[in-house]
Design a protein around this motif. Structure first.
Motif, PDB file in Angstrom:
ATOM      1  N   LEU A   1     113.235  19.271  59.335  1.00  0.00           N
ATOM      2  CA  LEU A   1     112.156  20.261  59.305  1.00  0.00           C
ATOM      3  C   LEU A   1     111.476  20.412  60.669  1.00  0.00           C
ATOM      4  O   LEU A   1     111.191  21.532  61.112  1.00  0.00           O
ATOM      5  N   LYS A   2     111.249  19.289  61.347  1.00  0.00           N
ATOM      6  CA  LYS A   2     110.592  19.355  62.657  1.00  0.00           C
ATOM      7  C   LYS A   2     111.475  20.040  63.702  1.00  0.00           C
ATOM      8  O   LYS A   2     110.992  20.828  64.525  1.00  0.00           O
ATOM      9  N   ILE A   3     112.762  19.752  63.671  1.00  0.00           N
ATOM     10  CA  ILE A   3     113.676  20.391  64.627  1.00  0.00           C
ATOM     11  C   ILE A   3     113.684  21.905  64.426  1.00  0.00           C
ATOM     12  O   ILE A   3     113.598  22.679  65.377  1.00  0.00           O
ATOM     13  N   LEU A   4     113.761  22.341  63.164  1.00  0.00           N
ATOM     14  CA  LEU A   4     113.787  23.780  62.880  1.00  0.00           C
ATOM     15  C   LEU A   4     112.452  24.446  63.210  1.00  0.00           C
ATOM     16  O   LEU A   4     112.418  25.549  63.768  1.00  0.00           O
ATOM     17  N   LEU A   5     111.364  23.779  62.883  1.00  0.00           N
ATOM     18  CA  LEU A   5     110.034  24.372  63.046  1.00  0.00           C
ATOM     19  C   LEU A   5     109.539  24.369  64.481  1.00  0.00           C
ATOM     20  O   LEU A   5     108.862  25.304  64.922  1.00  0.00           O
ATOM     21  N   TYR A   6     109.904  23.317  65.248  1.00  0.00           N
ATOM     22  CA  TYR A   6     109.323  23.152  66.583  1.00  0.00           C
ATOM     23  C   TYR A   6     110.295  23.390  67.740  1.00  0.00           C
ATOM     24  O   TYR A   6     109.891  23.330  68.897  1.00  0.00           O
ATOM     25  N   SER A   7     111.580  23.667  67.451  1.00  0.00           N
ATOM     26  CA  SER A   7     112.509  23.933  68.557  1.00  0.00           C
ATOM     27  C   SER A   7     113.155  25.307  68.475  1.00  0.00           C
ATOM     28  O   SER A   7     113.767  25.760  69.427  1.00  0.00           O
ATOM     29  N   GLY A   8     113.036  25.970  67.307  1.00  0.00           N
ATOM     30  CA  GLY A   8     113.669  27.281  67.151  1.00  0.00           C
ATOM     31  C   GLY A   8     115.167  27.200  66.940  1.00  0.00           C
ATOM     32  O   GLY A   8     115.890  28.172  67.168  1.00  0.00           O
ATOM     33  N   ALA A   9     115.658  26.060  66.489  1.00  0.00           N
ATOM     34  CA  ALA A   9     117.093  25.892  66.275  1.00  0.00           C
ATOM     35  C   ALA A   9     117.592  26.771  65.128  1.00  0.00           C
ATOM     36  O   ALA A   9     116.863  27.049  64.179  1.00  0.00           O
TER      37      ALA A   9
ATOM     38  N   ASN B   1     115.203  24.882  50.545  1.00  0.00           N
ATOM     39  CA  ASN B   1     114.601  25.586  49.416  1.00  0.00           C
ATOM     40  C   ASN B   1     113.939  24.618  48.432  1.00  0.00           C
ATOM     41  O   ASN B   1     112.869  24.903  47.887  1.00  0.00           O
ATOM     42  N   ASN B   2     114.577  23.488  48.212  1.00  0.00           N
ATOM     43  CA  ASN B   2     113.980  22.464  47.333  1.00  0.00           C
ATOM     44  C   ASN B   2     112.684  21.919  47.917  1.00  0.00           C
ATOM     45  O   ASN B   2     111.716  21.664  47.188  1.00  0.00           O
ATOM     46  N   THR B   3     112.657  21.759  49.245  1.00  0.00           N
ATOM     47  CA  THR B   3     111.443  21.266  49.906  1.00  0.00           C
ATOM     48  C   THR B   3     110.322  22.288  49.791  1.00  0.00           C
ATOM     49  O   THR B   3     109.176  21.938  49.470  1.00  0.00           O
ATOM     50  N   TYR B   4     110.642  23.564  50.066  1.00  0.00           N
ATOM     51  CA  TYR B   4     109.625  24.621  49.951  1.00  0.00           C
ATOM     52  C   TYR B   4     109.035  24.645  48.542  1.00  0.00           C
ATOM     53  O   TYR B   4     107.815  24.755  48.361  1.00  0.00           O
ATOM     54  N   LYS B   5     109.920  24.547  47.550  1.00  0.00           N
ATOM     55  CA  LYS B   5     109.478  24.585  46.146  1.00  0.00           C
ATOM     56  C   LYS B   5     108.588  23.388  45.831  1.00  0.00           C
ATOM     57  O   LYS B   5     107.553  23.511  45.160  1.00  0.00           O
ATOM     58  N   LYS B   6     108.969  22.232  46.346  1.00  0.00           N
ATOM     59  CA  LYS B   6     108.225  20.999  46.076  1.00  0.00           C
ATOM     60  C   LYS B   6     106.800  21.044  46.623  1.00  0.00           C
ATOM     61  O   LYS B   6     105.868  20.551  45.983  1.00  0.00           O
ATOM     62  N   ILE B   7     106.640  21.662  47.800  1.00  0.00           N
ATOM     63  CA  ILE B   7     105.302  21.679  48.408  1.00  0.00           C
ATOM     64  C   ILE B   7     104.532  22.965  48.083  1.00  0.00           C
ATOM     65  O   ILE B   7     103.401  23.140  48.523  1.00  0.00           O
ATOM     66  N   GLY B   8     105.177  23.863  47.317  1.00  0.00           N
ATOM     67  CA  GLY B   8     104.462  25.027  46.800  1.00  0.00           C
ATOM     68  C   GLY B   8     104.383  26.227  47.720  1.00  0.00           C
ATOM     69  O   GLY B   8     103.400  26.984  47.667  1.00  0.00           O
ATOM     70  N   ILE B   9     105.390  26.431  48.575  1.00  0.00           N
ATOM     71  CA  ILE B   9     105.432  27.642  49.393  1.00  0.00           C
ATOM     72  C   ILE B   9     106.710  28.411  49.068  1.00  0.00           C
ATOM     73  O   ILE B   9     107.734  27.819  48.742  1.00  0.00           O
ATOM     74  N   ARG B  10     106.630  29.738  49.125  1.00  0.00           N
ATOM     75  CA  ARG B  10     107.745  30.573  48.662  1.00  0.00           C
ATOM     76  C   ARG B  10     108.535  31.152  49.838  1.00  0.00           C
ATOM     77  O   ARG B  10     108.235  32.235  50.336  1.00  0.00           O
ATOM     78  N   TYR B  11     109.533  30.416  50.255  1.00  0.00           N
ATOM     79  CA  TYR B  11     110.417  30.879  51.325  1.00  0.00           C
ATOM     80  C   TYR B  11     111.825  30.415  51.019  1.00  0.00           C
ATOM     81  O   TYR B  11     112.050  29.680  50.043  1.00  0.00           O
ATOM     82  N   SER B  12     112.774  30.831  51.843  1.00  0.00           N
ATOM     83  CA  SER B  12     114.142  30.342  51.649  1.00  0.00           C
ATOM     84  C   SER B  12     114.840  30.209  52.997  1.00  0.00           C
ATOM     85  O   SER B  12     114.579  30.982  53.925  1.00  0.00           O
ATOM     86  N   GLY B  13     115.707  29.215  53.095  1.00  0.00           N
ATOM     87  CA  GLY B  13     116.572  29.053  54.253  1.00  0.00           C
ATOM     88  C   GLY B  13     115.895  28.555  55.515  1.00  0.00           C
ATOM     89  O   GLY B  13     114.697  28.256  55.553  1.00  0.00           O
ATOM     90  N   ALA B  14     116.712  28.484  56.573  1.00  0.00           N
ATOM     91  CA  ALA B  14     116.265  27.928  57.857  1.00  0.00           C
ATOM     92  C   ALA B  14     115.704  28.988  58.795  1.00  0.00           C
ATOM     93  O   ALA B  14     114.843  28.698  59.626  1.00  0.00           O
ATOM     94  N   HIS B  15     116.165  30.226  58.652  1.00  0.00           N
ATOM     95  CA  HIS B  15     115.818  31.231  59.662  1.00  0.00           C
ATOM     96  C   HIS B  15     114.327  31.569  59.655  1.00  0.00           C
ATOM     97  O   HIS B  15     113.765  31.951  60.675  1.00  0.00           O
ATOM     98  N   ILE B  16     113.688  31.398  58.497  1.00  0.00           N
ATOM     99  CA  ILE B  16     112.255  31.661  58.413  1.00  0.00           C
ATOM    100  C   ILE B  16     111.479  30.734  59.343  1.00  0.00           C
ATOM    101  O   ILE B  16     110.463  31.114  59.932  1.00  0.00           O
ATOM    102  N   LEU B  17     111.973  29.508  59.538  1.00  0.00           N
ATOM    103  CA  LEU B  17     111.307  28.556  60.442  1.00  0.00           C
ATOM    104  C   LEU B  17     111.559  28.935  61.892  1.00  0.00           C
ATOM    105  O   LEU B  17     110.690  28.740  62.759  1.00  0.00           O
TER     106      LEU B  17
END
Length: 304
Positions: A155-163, A238-254
């Motif tokens: 999650l950190k790599i996708l969110l903070y590096s734009g990978a 997607n499972n992580t998003y659902k678990k923490i209560g936010i509605r998104y899908s996939g990696a590209h959104i990050l």
């Protein structure tokens, strides 16, 4: 079936076409995307009433294919304009390949004279309140087992590096090089091009140390030690998003979230282009559209 022989011809040419895509270093996602379109077209012609061949293919047949895709979706949603444009692009590229390897001349310029205008929109990232939820989740995630450590690192790599997801798939611990306060990450990007990512060392130092200490090679690795493929990463997110209560899908959104955060912090557009690994700055420019609040403020400032 009226068009069985034509369907078999297309299947035969598509095998050669896929080989060309691979030889020209097209990404596996590009190949999957073409495969989806051409397989759908083959399904369409197998049930199409009009007898088809390379010689009598018309523009109306392509339009009927798009309508067929709408019908397949049924009541779920109308086929997006961007999807229609992608299908046409795929079919035109494929039939251009066929035309180059066929004695018969397919009238490509007539068949694919279909102008679909896709409205330009700024890509959506994660809403600020949901970024806060995601960051709160990461801050409070206990790094006391492999699954939590892997979740935090991905999650950190996708969110903070734009990978990109494809870049994450091939990322190994040996690709992380310490340079002062940063990890410099060398990976293979879109089109098999080498690309460099950056992330603050303090963000992921504990996670990387765990991977190295336990001889874990790939970042996206299952509990049993197998490398995760794109669909597994997609489901994990997607499972992580659902678990923490936010509605998104996939990696590209990050990735979009990372890009928009850079623009919001007034990072130079050329620098953002390099951080995202875009080949063309026009691709990066889509993130620069001002939001309505900024437009309203600018308008009011000029009226004072």
């Amino acid at each position: 079936m009226k068009n069985e022989s034509f369907a078999l011809e297309i299947e035969r040419f598509f095998e050669y076409f896929v080989n060309e895509l691979k030889l020209t270093n097209k990404s596996k996602y590009t190949i999957i995307s073409y495969n989806t379109t051409i397989k759908s077209f083959i399904e369409f012609i197998r049930q199409y009433e009009k007898p088809l061949s390379f010689e009598n293919l018309k523009k109306i047949d392509i339009m009927n294919f798009l309508e067929y895709k709408n019908m397949v979706l049924e009541k779920q949603s109308e086929l997006e304009m961007s999807s229609k444009k992608l299908y046409i692009t795929h079919l035109k590229t494929f039939f251009t390949f066929v035309n180059e390897n066929l004695d018969t001349d397919i009238k490509l310029s007539t068949i694919f004279k279909i102008n679909i205008k896709v409205p330009k929109r700024t890509p959506k990232g994660v809403e600020n309140k949901d970024v806060e939820i995601l960051e709160h989740y990461l801050e409070n995630l206990q790094l006391n087992n492999f699954l939590n450590i892997r979740a935090s690192l991905i999650l950190k790599i996708l969110l903070y590096s734009g990978a990109r997801r494809g870049e994450l798939e091939v990322l190994k611990t040996k690709n992380f090089v310490v340079d002062g306060e940063l990890y410099i990450i060398h990976t293979i990007g879109k089109g098999d091009k080498e690309r460099t990512l950056y992330i603050p060392k303090e963000y992921i130092e504990d996670e990387i140390s765990y991977y190295i200490a336990n001889d874990i090679d790939f970042i996206a690795t299952t509990k049993s030690g197998k490398v995760m493929d794109g669909s597994q990463i997609y489901r994990f997110l997607n499972n992580t998003y659902k678990k923490i209560g936010i509605r998104y899908s996939g990696a590209h959104i990050l990735r979009h979230t990372f890009a928009k955060s850079m623009i919001a912090k007034d990072v130079n557009i050329v620098t953002v282009k390099e951080l995202l690994g875009h080949a063309n700055i026009q691709t990066t420019m889509i993130y620069t559209n001002p939001n309505q609040r900024e437009v309203q403020k600018a308008y009011l400032d000029t009226m004072k």
